[in-house]
Each structure stands twice: as structure tokens, then as C-alpha cells.
Design a protein around this motif. Structure first.
Motif, PDB file in Angstrom:
ATOM      1  N   PRO A  78      50.480  29.351  30.387  1.00 36.65           N
ATOM      2  CA  PRO A  78      50.927  28.041  30.867  1.00 36.65           C
ATOM      3  C   PRO A  78      50.101  27.514  32.049  1.00 36.65           C
ATOM      4  CG  PRO A  78      52.822  29.403  30.384  1.00 36.65           C
ATOM      5  CD  PRO A  78      51.619  30.289  30.209  1.00 36.65           C
ATOM      6  N   VAL A  79      49.638  28.407  32.917  1.00 37.06           N
ATOM      7  CA  VAL A  79      48.930  27.944  34.118  1.00 37.06           C
ATOM      8  C   VAL A  79      47.565  27.360  33.752  1.00 37.06           C
ATOM      9  CG1 VAL A  79      47.947  28.601  36.344  1.00 37.06           C
ATOM     10  CG2 VAL A  79      50.156  29.549  35.617  1.00 37.06           C
ATOM     11  N   GLY A  88      47.633  24.208  31.992  1.00 39.23           N
ATOM     12  CA  GLY A  88      48.151  23.074  32.755  1.00 39.23           C
ATOM     13  C   GLY A  88      49.473  22.571  32.211  1.00 39.23           C
ATOM     14  N   MET A  89      50.308  23.492  31.723  1.00 38.84           N
ATOM     15  CA  MET A  89      51.606  23.076  31.173  1.00 38.84           C
ATOM     16  C   MET A  89      52.476  22.488  32.294  1.00 38.84           C
ATOM     17  SD  MET A  89      51.763  23.947  27.947  1.00 38.84           S
ATOM     18  CE  MET A  89      52.920  24.919  27.052  1.00 38.84           C
ATOM     19  N   PRO A  90      53.386  21.584  31.932  1.00 36.64           N
ATOM     20  CA  PRO A  90      54.271  20.993  32.949  1.00 36.64           C
ATOM     21  C   PRO A  90      55.003  22.088  33.718  1.00 36.64           C
ATOM     22  CG  PRO A  90      54.620  19.959  30.795  1.00 36.64           C
ATOM     23  CD  PRO A  90      53.681  21.095  30.576  1.00 36.64           C
ATOM     24  N   GLY A  91      55.040  21.966  35.014  1.00 43.22           N
ATOM     25  CA  GLY A  91      55.798  22.910  35.837  1.00 43.22           C
ATOM     26  C   GLY A  91      55.054  24.168  36.232  1.00 43.22           C
ATOM     27  N   SER A  92      53.881  24.407  35.627  1.00 38.50           N
ATOM     28  CA  SER A  92      53.155  25.625  35.984  1.00 38.50           C
ATOM     29  C   SER A  92      52.435  25.414  37.314  1.00 38.50           C
ATOM     30  CB  SER A  92      52.146  25.976  34.902  1.00 38.50           C
ATOM     31  OG  SER A  92      51.138  24.995  34.824  1.00 38.50           O
ATOM     32  N   LEU A  93      52.178  26.517  38.016  1.00 41.98           N
ATOM     33  CA  LEU A  93      51.547  26.432  39.332  1.00 41.98           C
ATOM     34  C   LEU A  93      50.429  27.461  39.445  1.00 41.98           C
ATOM     35  CD1 LEU A  93      54.764  26.217  41.561  1.00 41.98           C
ATOM     36  CD2 LEU A  93      53.152  24.358  41.132  1.00 41.98           C
ATOM     37  N   PRO A  94      49.347  27.095  40.133  1.00 37.68           N
ATOM     38  CA  PRO A  94      48.238  28.027  40.297  1.00 37.68           C
ATOM     39  C   PRO A  94      48.482  29.008  41.443  1.00 37.68           C
ATOM     40  CG  PRO A  94      47.720  25.954  41.368  1.00 37.68           C
ATOM     41  CD  PRO A  94      49.087  25.795  40.764  1.00 37.68           C
ATOM     42  N   VAL A  95      47.983  30.215  41.307  1.00 35.61           N
ATOM     43  CA  VAL A  95      47.996  31.183  42.408  1.00 35.61           C
ATOM     44  C   VAL A  95      46.568  31.724  42.537  1.00 35.61           C
ATOM     45  CG1 VAL A  95      48.898  33.385  43.240  1.00 35.61           C
ATOM     46  CG2 VAL A  95      50.408  31.818  42.017  1.00 35.61           C
ATOM     47  N   ASP A 109      49.569  22.223  45.583  1.00 35.06           N
ATOM     48  CA  ASP A 109      50.146  23.431  44.985  1.00 35.06           C
ATOM     49  C   ASP A 109      49.577  24.711  45.584  1.00 35.06           C
ATOM     50  OD1 ASP A 109      51.813  22.082  43.263  1.00 35.06           O
ATOM     51  OD2 ASP A 109      50.343  21.998  41.645  1.00 35.06           O
ATOM     52  N   LEU A 110      48.489  24.584  46.343  1.00 36.77           N
ATOM     53  CA  LEU A 110      47.846  25.772  46.893  1.00 36.77           C
ATOM     54  C   LEU A 110      47.811  25.684  48.411  1.00 36.77           C
ATOM     55  CD1 LEU A 110      44.963  25.891  44.321  1.00 36.77           C
ATOM     56  CD2 LEU A 110      46.541  27.788  44.723  1.00 36.77           C
ATOM     57  N   TYR A 138      58.324  28.814  28.710  1.00 41.10           N
ATOM     58  CA  TYR A 138      58.816  29.682  29.781  1.00 41.10           C
ATOM     59  C   TYR A 138      59.943  28.984  30.526  1.00 41.10           C
ATOM     60  CZ  TYR A 138      55.979  26.496  32.463  1.00 41.10           C
ATOM     61  OH  TYR A 138      55.443  25.357  32.998  1.00 41.10           O
ATOM     62  N   ARG A 170      59.222  26.452  43.079  1.00 44.66           N
ATOM     63  CA  ARG A 170      59.031  25.250  42.271  1.00 44.66           C
ATOM     64  C   ARG A 170      58.448  25.603  40.901  1.00 44.66           C
ATOM     65  NH1 ARG A 170      55.134  21.959  43.548  1.00 44.66           N
ATOM     66  NH2 ARG A 170      54.062  23.329  44.996  1.00 44.66           N
ATOM     67  N   TYR A 171      58.204  26.902  40.655  1.00 46.39           N
ATOM     68  CA  TYR A 171      57.584  27.254  39.383  1.00 46.39           C
ATOM     69  C   TYR A 171      58.480  26.809  38.223  1.00 46.39           C
ATOM     70  CZ  TYR A 171      54.693  29.492  35.975  1.00 46.39           C
ATOM     71  OH  TYR A 171      53.836  29.700  34.914  1.00 46.39           O
ATOM     72  N   GLY A 172      57.939  25.993  37.362  1.00 45.19           N
ATOM     73  CA  GLY A 172      58.703  25.508  36.218  1.00 45.19           C
ATOM     74  C   GLY A 172      59.429  24.196  36.467  1.00 45.19           C
ATOM     75  N   LEU A 173      59.370  23.727  37.699  1.00 42.66           N
ATOM     76  CA  LEU A 173      59.881  22.377  37.982  1.00 42.66           C
ATOM     77  C   LEU A 173      58.725  21.419  37.696  1.00 42.66           C
ATOM     78  CD1 LEU A 173      61.836  20.260  39.272  1.00 42.66           C
ATOM     79  CD2 LEU A 173      60.777  20.811  41.474  1.00 42.66           C
ATOM     80  N   VAL A 174      58.920  20.512  36.761  1.00 40.89           N
ATOM     81  CA  VAL A 174      57.825  19.606  36.414  1.00 40.89           C
ATOM     82  C   VAL A 174      57.522  18.731  37.629  1.00 40.89           C
ATOM     83  CG1 VAL A 174      57.021  17.830  34.831  1.00 40.89           C
ATOM     84  CG2 VAL A 174      58.481  19.683  33.994  1.00 40.89           C
ATOM     85  N   SER A 194      52.672  29.550  45.190  1.00 41.57           N
ATOM     86  CA  SER A 194      51.993  29.820  46.464  1.00 41.57           C
ATOM     87  C   SER A 194      52.660  29.139  47.640  1.00 41.57           C
ATOM     88  CB  SER A 194      50.548  29.322  46.413  1.00 41.57           C
ATOM     89  OG  SER A 194      49.924  29.708  45.233  1.00 41.57           O
ATOM     90  N   TYR A 227      49.504  14.390  31.079  1.00 38.34           N
ATOM     91  CA  TYR A 227      50.222  13.867  29.899  1.00 38.34           C
ATOM     92  C   TYR A 227      49.325  12.841  29.238  1.00 38.34           C
ATOM     93  CZ  TYR A 227      53.596  16.203  32.719  1.00 38.34           C
ATOM     94  OH  TYR A 227      54.201  17.150  33.489  1.00 38.34           O
TER      95      TYR A 227
END
Lengths: 487, 486
Positions: free
Chosen positions: A42-43, A46-53, A285-286, B101, B198-202, B236, B324
Motif C-alpha cells: 500500500p505504501v 500510494g494507496m489512500p491512507g498509507s504513510l511513508p516511513v 507525512d515525514l 488493509y 493516522r495510518y489508514g486515515l485517508v 512517522s 486519485y
């Protein structure tokens, strides 16, 4: 005929793929040639809600590379989003670094054909994620493979300090060796680990007046050959274009060109530099990366003597040929091993010969590093010493080296086991020499007369002695005895 | 059963007095009855919920350890990813999007044995203050069905108000939990930025977004926060517990805060409707009677909060919503002539008006030549607002102000004037810009019998204290006992 002088000016952007196990911002494996879209999550999708680490290893590798490029490493660096729409970029922005790169203002020394080096200034090196690949088919659609998406890339930007295709190539080759040497990239050209984008223009002086031609950027070159040739080609093309049209460098007339490998020429891709607006802004996000002195020191401690410096040292201190020194410094494992053998008392030249002629042949066959072989630096140094002390012959050393690789035994043990210890006992050898002299009066006469046949006859007598000793006589001692007896 | 709070229900289920299955069936019978009027849910999962409830009941009878929300029916705002059902963000562009997920907060609910019964309506991508921007359905306020529930978590607050769930998860970027909580007469907590993953919160505005509970009582908010708070290695920006530990927020909830000092900013409150101001005044008097000291503070930069917010949030949104595009998932236009048309037409067809407006605003704010004048300046204002709060908190434990300038407004009243709509967030936005926690609790009704909320703001990572302060008020009143007459 007008008075015409010109000089080519080239700056390079280089993308180097880091050799981390996983991607820049997720834990997907970096694998070349996997089934399309099989190394994704997902990361990186770039799926909705995913976040980079952030991948810490990629960051540390980049800092290490920055240090090796003599860059300043700021203690604070951050991530920015670079926005553009393209199907191989799933988020339609790339995570990159904009105004606060992790390293800046450095330089790299490159070797010139003259044997001298030239300093090329580095503007910056920053870390970013790679995009995927669009696979174009003959039909009305294209396919997208996102396995490469999120691969960590170090982007290195040089000042326009290079003035020939050969210099550009030398930089590329030196950089490849450097990043391999410090272990941050495999730098495998075949796998696209290094990609080059030269920015080229010409400085022309005609009748005392200076002109600059419009800059051309050649995109996405992935071989040294294409890089060098595209630069050389561009120089010619720009010169003739200038002579024909007189068009000079100006705002907005930078062009983008591609390299046609078959026709060996650059081809126009975009006429005018489009007004790109990447709308950079800090990625929320980072979190920014704040280096501590301890962390930086720890990364610094992984630095080593860099390959070019090492190579020059081998030539100067050890009197090795530039070629041999280059071979020994092609990778870190070999260079480190060589240094250790020399430190353990091996004569540099002797060790160099053993390594380049035998050791590296074996590692190439086995596709491994010299350190993967069961040969210790100490064992190797002992082997070299045995040759120098006359205990074994130079050719036996090769045999023993091969046996060491196979058995892992020490060279002295193998020398006796294989019966390769030379006879150096003067008394024993003298009686063999006497016997040979007695049996070969004709050759003896040729030697003593000192005529045309002397050299050949001396060689013949040597051969006879070696034969009688079953190859174990020390040739140095034998030739001394022969010389004494046949004065 | 609708008389029970989440905490009471959980305790009764755990002690075997009530079966989770009965609670879930009860909630679904209420949904069948009221949902056609209220329109809170985009999707419901009756079968799955019944299965989950039965599993909890089995655990209870087997004497197995139970999670903190064992058997309690919970709703989730439809901008949090779930592996079950769609995750639509109330947008046509994601209408059929199925996430692979669960959001971390959802995972934590499931791990706490909650029963997730459905996903609630919102303004498309959480952009709005009335839930009227939903691209999929209309939600009304249970207290007056001609009025909006507030937004963007309007579905969540309406469903809690109508007891079509025991509690819900919302998200708050500029007031999207607190403002609809106030409009619907329920409790809404926006935790400190970084407290909940916030993981998974669009994402809408990534530096402002925060997930939080929508509940009937302060105690339920504490219970929900217990479940969802904490560091997440996948986010993060979620804060490490060594820097800011989480607490058992229920533990000291009933202990009043001693020597409580409350700050008010009179010049700010002057902009609110007179009835809202009066109610706030009465609420503060209650605290005064409980021994609290009231001080006045000036927060000069809060006047610029809305301007700064609509630059920062839209700038981030313009980038967050770039994905999108019809290429990888979501709505794709028919017969595009090239890939550029895949982008432009898919987006033009599926995004709603307000989303387009904010993407345009944000794109403009980030464009070269405007960046310094807009985005950079907005960041400076944000820092000044932060320091306004820092200075205020040097002198007090919390700041109290209205949640919104008015009570729930009429459906359609503000849709033609986006700026008027933006002003309904005037009191809530500052907390998001400053990253601090804020809570909205019911504190009375206006002459139309519409709920009014009291907003309490406290320093970052002091949710424990914030909840105790809120609880002090709640003990003196029974506003939450009053139910809408649907």
C-alpha cells in the motif's frame, strides 16, 4: 578564416540506486527482474491512507556517500514533495529533497589520461524515491510496472566542470568505483543502478568575442559509452549549429534530447524547457531528519581511504603500475585484503602479482570476493615471503596459492606436501652442477667462449640442473654456482 | 439498551448481564428505524457484526480475557480504511474502493473486541462543515431534521446522537469532530496531533488530521482514547511514548483538577451568537462555583487562523488528492483520448465542487511565485498561533471558548456561500494549527432546542487533564441524558 576557439562545458546529474534490502519508505524488497507489480505494498502504491516511513539505512548510505564526495553534511535535513502527473508515479508526487539536501558543496577527484587528477565540484547530493516503469505496447494502451517505485536513489549534481567526453566518462567510472568501494551501491549498469543526465553547452570565442551555445540536457543515459559519445556528439552538433545560426544561450532555450544508440546521435525531445512548476513543499507525512554528532561520527567511522587516493599511493609508494593499482582498487574487498597482506609483511609487488594474476582469476571464476576464499592475509604474506626468500619458485607460488584456496592449508605445509620446496643447499646443488658440467662439454665451451651462443648454452645448463633436481633447485643459487664455475 | 453509554454497555456485556448479540441487534433495529430519516451511514455490516458479537459472547461465557470495548457497537467514519466494505471518503472517485488493509485505529478497535457496525457519512474527503458536501448521501441532524449535523464527521455524530451506535471514530482537520459533536449534542475529542496513528486515515491535510472519538459521555471518550492512542511505527508523525506517554485515561477521570485555572479570550467570543455566548458564560460560572479561577488572555493571532488554515490545509490536500487520477484505482473516465484525459476527465467527473475548489486553492498557494506569499506566510501565522497558546498555557490549565459561532444551521443555508461555511470553523481551527487537543462537550440548548457545545483546549499531550476538566462539568449537568426526538 575567422579566429575560432571553443571549449565544451558539461555538468552531470547522476542517479545512483542504493543497495538497501528494502525500498525508501516501505519494507518491499528491492529485486531486479521480478514479476511486474509483485514487489509492491500500500505504501509504495500510494494507496489512500498509507504513510511513508524513512529507511534509515538509505539515509546513512547517502550521508556516507556525501562524506566520500567531500560534502558538507548539514545536521538538519527534510523531505519535500515534487508534484507532477505521470502514470508511473502512483501518488503523482515524488518524495525528494528540495532546499535542504542532506549534503552539499563537495568535490570528487577524477583521474585524467595524463596521469594527473582533476577536481570536479559537487553542488549537492540528495535522496529521493524512484518512479515505476511505463511499459508501452503496440496497442492503444500502456502498462505500468511499479516494482521499482520507491527505490532509494541518490541524486548527485556536479558543477559544469568537465570539458570533454573523456572527462565525463572518467567521472562516471570513478563515481561507480567510489560508491561500490564504500558499499552504498552495486552500481550495476546493466540493472540501471546508475543513470546519467549531462547538461552540455559550448563556450566559443570568435574574433575575440565570447559566445555560449544553448544548453542541451541529454536524458537517461545508462552506459559509460553512451554518456561519453553523447557528450562528444553534442559538442560537434552545437558547434555547427552555432556556426550556422549564431543562436546563443538564453532564457528558456534549453532543450532536452535523447540518445539514439543505433544512429549514435542525440535527438530532440523537447524544443523549449517547459515551464515546470513542481510545487515543492515539505512532506507533512515525514519528520525532518536531525543528525546528532554521535550518529554522524558513527557514519564517518565507516569511511575508508578512497579508491583513487589508494591507487595513487600504490603507484607512488609501492611502485606498482597504474593499471595494477587500478585493478587492486576496483573494489573495497580486494584493496583491503591487499593492504592487510602488505601489512603482514608481503612485498607489495610480489603480492600484487599473486593477487592480480592468480587471486582475481579465481575470484572471477567463483564469482566471489577475495575475502570469501579461505586464504588469510597472513597466509598470503607468508607465500610471498617464501618466493622472496627462494624457498619456492614464483611458478610454484601459483600452484601453492591454488592449493591454499582448495584446502585452506598454510603455504609452508603445502610447499612440503607438494614437494615444491627449492633446494638452496649450495653443497648439494654444487655436485649436481659439477655433474652437468662434466656431461655437457660443448655447452660449457659455448658459455666460456662468450660468443653468440653463450646465453642459450647457459640456459641449457640451467635446464639440465633443474631437471636433475626434479625442478626443486633454487634457480638463483644454481645460476650463481654456474657463474662461479664457468668464469 | 440505548440508555447505556459505551462504558456501561461494555461492563454489562463483560459481566454477562447483556449479550453483545442483543446489543448489536438492538442497534440494527434502531438503524432500520431511523437511518432512512437520518442518513448517517454509507455502509453497514450486519452479518459481520453479528458474527463478531457472537464471538465476544463466547469469550464472555468461556471466561476469556476481554478487550476494553468488548461487544460494543462502534461506527467508523468512512475515511478510515477497512478491509471489509468500501472506503469511499463519501466521494464518487472512491465509491468502489476496497482497501487492502485496516487503519491502525480500526485495528485497535478490533483488537479491543469492539463490534464495527458500519461506516459513516462525511463531507467528501472530510472537506466541509455540514456533511452537505458528501458525494454519496445526505445526513440530517437528529435534533432537527431540517438542519445539518455539522461536519465533516456529521455521520458519526448523528449516529451517536440517534444511538445508532454506542460510539464512533471521527477525524478532525479543522474542527470536523468538535463542530458536528456540538451540533448533535454529543462529546467529540480531537487528540493532540501525533497521539493517534493516522495510518489508514485517508489524508486531507496531513499536518492537521487527527482521529478521535465521538461519544455520549466524557467517560466514553476516555475509554475510546485508551484504545486508540499510542505510537505506531507505520506513522512517522505519531509520537513516541518515551517523549509523551499515554495514560489510562479512565483511571483518574473522576478526580477534579485542583486549583484549576481557566483562560477565556473575550474578544474572540464576541463573534459568536448571543445564545452561544450566554451558554458559555453559564458553563464557566459552573467551573467558578467549583473553585476554578478564571483569567482573561489575549490571543491576537487567532484572528488569522481561518486564513492560514485554508492555505495550509488546501495546499496539503492538493498534493494528497493528486493520486486519485483514474490510473491505478477509483473512477476512470470512459474513452479517454490520451493519458492526460484519463487524469483530467476522471477527476472532473468524480470530484465534487468543494473538493475541486480546495484543490485549486491549494495548487495556487503552492505555485512558484506565490509560495512565499501564501504557503510560507501561512506557516508563519501557524507558528504565531502556536505561541499564542504556549503563552496562554503558561498562565492556565486550559482555554475555554465556543465550539462554533452558532447552533446547527438549516440544510442549504450556507452551501452557496463557501466563505460563510468556512467561518463555522472559526473556533476549532486554531487547535489543529497548534496541534493541541480539544474537546467539545454538550453545555446547553438554544431557544430552538438545538444543542450547544463547550470547547476546552489544553496543552499538547494533556488529554488526561483535559478529560478530567470536561468531566468536572459533566458531573454537574445531565445534558447527555436529553435525547433527540426523531
Amino acid at each position: 578564416m575567422a579566429d575560432l576557439q571553443y571549449k565544451i562545458i558539461v555538468g552531470l546529474e547522476i542517479h545512483v540506486q542504493l543497495r538497501t534490502k528494502s525500498k525508501m519508505f516501505c519494507s518491499c524488497a528491492l529485486e531486479f527482474g521480478a514479476e511486474p507489480n509483485s514487489r509492491v505494498c500500500p505504501v509504495c502504491l500510494g494507496m489512500p491512507g498509507s504513510l511513508p516511513v524513512m529507511n534509515k539505512q538509505a539515509f546513512e548510505y547517502s550521508v556516507l556517500a556525501g562524506l566520500a564526495l567531500n560534502c558538507n553534511i548539514p545536521m538538519f535535513t527534510k523531505w519535500d514533495r515534487k508534484s507532477y502527473y505521470y502514470p508511473d508515479l502512483p501518488k503523482n508526487y515524488q518524495i525528494s529533497q528540495y532546499d535542504l539536501p542532506l549534503s552539499e558543496k563537495g568535490f570528487i577527484e577524477i583521474p585524467l589520461e595524463s596521469g594527473e587528477t582533476k577536481r570536479i565540484r559537487i553542488i549537492r547530493a540528495h535522496l529521493e524515491e524512484d518512479a515505476g516503469k511505463n511499459v508501452h505496447s503496440a496497442s492503444s494502451y500502456s502498462q505500468v510496472d511499479l516494482n521499482r517505485t520507491g527505490t532509494p536513489l541518490l541524486e548527485i549534481v556536479t558543477e559544469p566542470d568537465m570539458n570533454s567526453g573523456a572527462e565525463v566518462r572518467a567521472l562516471a567510472v570513478e563515481l561507480q568505483r567510489l560508491v561500490r568501494f564504500i558499499g552504498v551501491s552495486e552500481a550495476d549498469m546493466q540493472k540501471g543502478h546508475m543513470r546519467f543526465e549531462p547538461n552540455i553547452n559550448m563556450k566559443i570565442i570568435r574574433n575575440g568575442k565570447e559566445y555560449r551555445t544553448p544548453i542541451a540536457e541529454v536524458k537517461n543515459l545508462n552506459s559509460f559509452r553512451a554518456l561519453e559519445r553523447s557528450v562528444t556528439y553534442e559538442a560537434q552538433r552545437q558547434l555547427s549549429e552555432f556556426l550556422e545560426t549564431g543562436i546563443e544561450f538564453g532564457m528558456g532555450n534549453k532543450t532536452t534530447r535523447g540518445w539514439d544508440d543505433e544512429k549514435e546521435m542525440t535527438v530532440l525531445q523537447r524544443e523549449k524547457e517547459e515551464a515546470h512548476d513542481y510545487r515543492y513543499f515539505p512532506d507533512p507525512d515525514l519528520v525532518p531528519v536531525e543528525l546528532t554528532q554521535e550518529w554522524l561520527d558513527e557514519i564517518k567511522s565507516r569511511l575508508c581511504e578512497l579508491p583513487l587516493k589508494k591507487q595513487l599511493r600504490y603507484v607512488q609508494e609501492y611502485n606498482l603500475s597504474d593499471y595494477d593499482a587500478g585493478v587492486l582498487t576496483a573494489d573495497r574487498a580486494t584493496a583491503d585484503f591487499f593492504d592487510e597482506v602488505v601489512n603482514a609483511g608481503g612485498d607489495p609487488k610480489r603480492v600484487c602479482n599473486l593477487l592480480t594474476q592468480t587471486g582475481l582469476k579465481i575470484t572471477k571464476e567463483k564469482n566471489c570476493n577475495i575475502t570469501d576464499l579461505p586464504v588469510t592475509p597472513k597466509g598470503m604474506a607468508d607465500l610471498a615471503k617464501m618466493v622472496d626468500e627462494g624457498t619456492i619458485s614464483a611458478s610454484s607460488a601459483t600452484t601453492i596459492f591454488e592449493a591454499m584456496v582448495q584446502t585452506g592449508k598454510q603455504p609452508d605445509v603445502l610447499a612440503s606436501e607438494l614437494n615444491l620446496v627449492q633446494k638452496s643447499d649450495a653443497g648439494e646443488l654444487e655436485s649436481i652442477v659439477d655433474q652437468v658440467i662434466a656431461e655437457n662439454s660443448e655447452a660449457v665451451a659455448d658459455v666460456i667462449s662468450g660468443g653468440k651462443k653463450e646465453k642459450k648454452a647457459r640456459g641449457f645448463l640451467m635446464g639440465q640442473v633443474m631437471q636433475k633436481s626434479k625442478g626443486q633447485a633454487n634457480p638463483k643459487v644454481v645460476s650463481e654456482i654456474l657463474a662461479k664455475k664457468l668464469k | 439498551m440505548e440508555e447505556l453509554t459505551a462504558k456501561q454497555l461494555r461492563d454489562k456485556i463483560a459481566s454477562g448481564q447483556i449479550k453483545s448479540l442483543d446489543a448489536v441487534n438492538d442497534v440494527f433495529s434502531r438503524i432500520e428505524k431511523y437511518e432512512p430519516v437520518i442518513g448517517a451511514y454509507i455502509s453497514t455490516f450486519k452479518e459481520q457484526a453479528i458474527e463478531q458479537a457472537e464471538q465476544v459472547d463466547k469469550k464472555v461465557s468461556a471466561g476469556e480475557p476481554l478487550g476494553q470495548l468488548a461487544g460494543v457497537p462502534i461506527a467508523v467514519k468512512d475515511n478510515m480504511c477497512t478491509t471489509f466494505g468500501a472506503t469511499t471518503c463519501a466521494s464518487k472517485i472512491l465509491e468502489n474502493f476496497h482497501a487492502p488493509y485496516n487503519a491502525t485505529a480500526v485495528e485497535k478497535l478490533i483488537a479491543a473486541d469492539a463490534v464495527i457496525i458500519g461506516k459513516t457519512n462525511l463531507d467528501e474527503f472530510a472537506m466541509g462543515s455540514s456533511t452537505e458536501n458528501s458525494g454519496l448521501k445526505k445526513t440530517v441532524n437528529p435534533w432537527d431534521t431540517t438542519r445539518v449535523p455539522g461536519g465533516s464527521s456529521g455521520g458519526a455524530t448523528a449516529s451517536v446522537a440517534a444511538r445508532m451506535c454506542s460510539a464512533a471514530l471521527g477525524s478532525d482537520t479543522g474542527g470536523s469532530i468538535r463542530q458536528p459533536a456540538s451540533f448533535c449534542g454529543v462529546v467529540g475529542l480531537k487528540p493532540t496531533y501525533g497521539r493517534v496513528s493516522r495510518y489508514g486515515l485517508v489524508a486531507y491535510g496531513s499536518s492537521l488530521d487527527q482521529i478521535g472519538p465521538v461519544t455520549q459521555t466524557v467517560e466514553d471518550a476516555a475509554l475510546m482514547l485508551n484504545v486508540i492512542a499510542g505510537h505506531d511505527s507505520s506513522d512517522s508523525t505519531s509520537v513516541n511514548e518515551t517523549i509523551a506517554p499515554t495514560y489510562d485515561y479512565l483511571e483518574k477521570l473522576n478526580e477534579p483538577v485542583e486549583k484549576l485555572k481557566i483562560a477565556v479570550a473575550p474578544q474572540l467570543n464576541a463573534g459568536a451568537d448571543q445564545q452561544v455566548q450566554n451558554t458559555l458564560h453559564e458553563a464557566i460560572n459552573i467551573y467558578k462555583n467549583l473553585g476554578a479561577e478564571i483569567i482573561e488572555v489575549k490571543m491576537p493571532h487567532l484572528d488569522y487562523a481561518i486564513a492560514a488554515y485554508y492555505i495550509i490545509a488546501t495546499a496539503e490536500a492538493s498534493s494528497n488528492l493528486a493520486r486519485y487520477d483514474g490510473v491505478h484505482y477509483g473512477h476512470r473516465t470512459q474513452n479517454p483520448k490520451d493519458y492526460v484525459e484519463v487524469y483530467s476527465k476522471s477527476r472532473a467527473e468524480a470530484f465534487g465542487q468543494e473538493v475541486k475548489r480546495r484543490i485549486m486553492l491549494g495548487t495556487y498557494a503552492l505555485s512558484s511565485g506565490y509560495y512565499d506569499a501564501y504557503y510560507l506566510k501561512a506557516l508563519k501565522v501557524r507558528n504565531l498561533i502556536r505561541s499564542d497558546f504556549t503563552k496562554a498555557f503558561e498562565k492556565c490549565d486550559c482555554v475555554m471558548m465556543p465550539v462554533a459561532p452558532t447552533t446547527a444551521f438549516k440544510i442549504g443555508e450556507k452551501t452557496s456561500d463557501p466563505l460563510q461555511m468556512y467561518l463555522s470553523d472559526i473556533y476549532t481551527i486554531a487547535a489543529n494549527l497548534a496541534g493541541i487537543p480539544g474537546i467539545s462537550i454538550p453545555c446547553g440548548f438554544d431557544d430552538k432546542d438545538l444543542p450547544i457545545g463547550l470547547q476546552i483546549l489544553s496543552p499538547a499531550f494533556t488529554e488526561d487533564k483535559l478529560l478530567r476538566i470536561a468531566k468536572m462539568y459533566e458531573k454537574e449537568n445531565n445534558w447527555y441524558d436529553k435525547r433527540p426526538n426523531i
